[in-house]
Design an enzyme around this catalytic site. Structure first.
Site, PDB file in Angstrom:
ATOM      1  N   CYS A  39       0.978  -1.125  -0.105  1.00  0.00           N
ATOM      2  CA  CYS A  39      -0.031  -0.073  -0.099  1.00  0.00           C
ATOM      3  C   CYS A  39       0.858   1.237  -0.047  1.00  0.00           C
ATOM      4  CB  CYS A  39      -0.702  -0.119   1.233  1.00  0.00           C
ATOM      5  SG  CYS A  39      -1.727   1.582   1.385  1.00  0.00           S
ATOM      6  N   CYS A  87      -5.357   6.108  -3.328  1.00  0.00           N
ATOM      7  CA  CYS A  87      -4.542   4.788  -3.355  1.00  0.00           C
ATOM      8  C   CYS A  87      -3.377   5.127  -3.852  1.00  0.00           C
ATOM      9  CB  CYS A  87      -5.537   3.868  -4.277  1.00  0.00           C
ATOM     10  SG  CYS A  87      -4.684   2.273  -4.378  1.00  0.00           S
TER      11      CYS A  87
END
Length: 266
Positions: free
Chosen positions: A76, A204
């Protein structure tokens, strides 16, 4: 019952629960992680990360990432920046930190008390998919990228959920889905549906990285420095392209800030 010390951080509206697991942090089950990430009855977050001791020489720590559904997942980008800020608040390492994660070793630099620049893994060229209008790229996590001229009007939740579960992505456990609108030279807008969260998130990091690389490959081949607008804020992506069309020296820059910290009983 378990008492868990935690901190909550955000990077461009992508929010995370962080645990210091170097010593005696309790092992959490998948339902417990899911309960902590639940926004009405828990702390609330897009994901949870543990900062652990690294067995890799030269690394300051190891990052382990769990989606809001409680399952351990891949890299991530926004989380990577947040865990670097968390490590700094714990007194780990210097201004430049090195850590390992599911996709390899990352280096990150604290630019000031708000911004962190994270080096992403090198990646291959985008793959044009069979539909002829979308691309796939792995930037630490799998990403589908589709261009649109009407980003604000898209039903990202419905479209993202459908694409995320398509049969051609079944072998990799589904994909994250990004919709990209080109706003100018070196400027794009991105909305992302994230697997594991099973919803649109405000940003994101691996997704905006994929969006910038695909935009370079198919729309703006002379541009290597992108400003990316997400629902949660602005991120920057820079990179270099090799002679074989792959990408190296990829840097993701954006905010990483502590929101609050505390203790919760589960």
């Amino acid at each position: 019952m378990k008492n868990v010390r935690f901190a909550k951080y955000q990077g461009a509206g992508n929010d995370f629960i962080l645990l210091d697991a170097r010593h005696d942090a309790p092992a959490l089950t998948r339902p417990e992680i899911r309960a902590l990430c639940e926004r009405r009855f828990g702390i609330g977050a897009d994901g949870l990360m543990t900062l652990e001791n690294s067995a890799t020489p030269g690394c300051d720590f190891r990052m382990r990432y769990y989606n809001a559904d409680g399952g351990e997942s891949t890299m991530c980008g926004n989380g990577g920046r947040c865990i670097v800020r968390f490590a700094d608040h714990l007194g780990i390492g210097g201004r430049v930190k090195r850590f390992d994660s599911s996709d390899g070793i990352h280096t990150a630099e604290l630019l000031d008390d708000r911004l962190v620049r994270l080096q992403m893994i090198d990646t291959g060229a985008p793959e044009k998919l069979a539909d002829g209008r979308s691309w796939f790229l792995f930037t630490g996590s799998p990403h589908y990228v589709e261009f649109t001229d009407r980003l604000d009007g898209l039903d990202v939740e419905r479209l993202g959920a459908t694409i995320r579960r398509r049969a051609d992505f079944e072998a990799i456990g589904g994909t994250n889905v990004n919709f990209v609108e080109v706003a100018g030279e070196g400027r794009i807008r991105v909305r992302t549906f994230e697997r594991g969260v099973e919803a649109e998130t405000w940003a994101c990091g691996t997704g905006v990285t994929a969006a910038a690389l695909v935009t370079h490959a198919v729309r703006q081949p002379e541009c290597f420095d992108f400003t990316v607008e997400t629902r949660g804020g602005i991120l920057g992506v820079t990179f270099a392209e090799t002679e074989t069309g792959t990408f190296a020296d990829i840097r993701l820059t954006g905010p990483a800030e502590r929101i609050f910290e505390g203790e919760i009983e589960i």
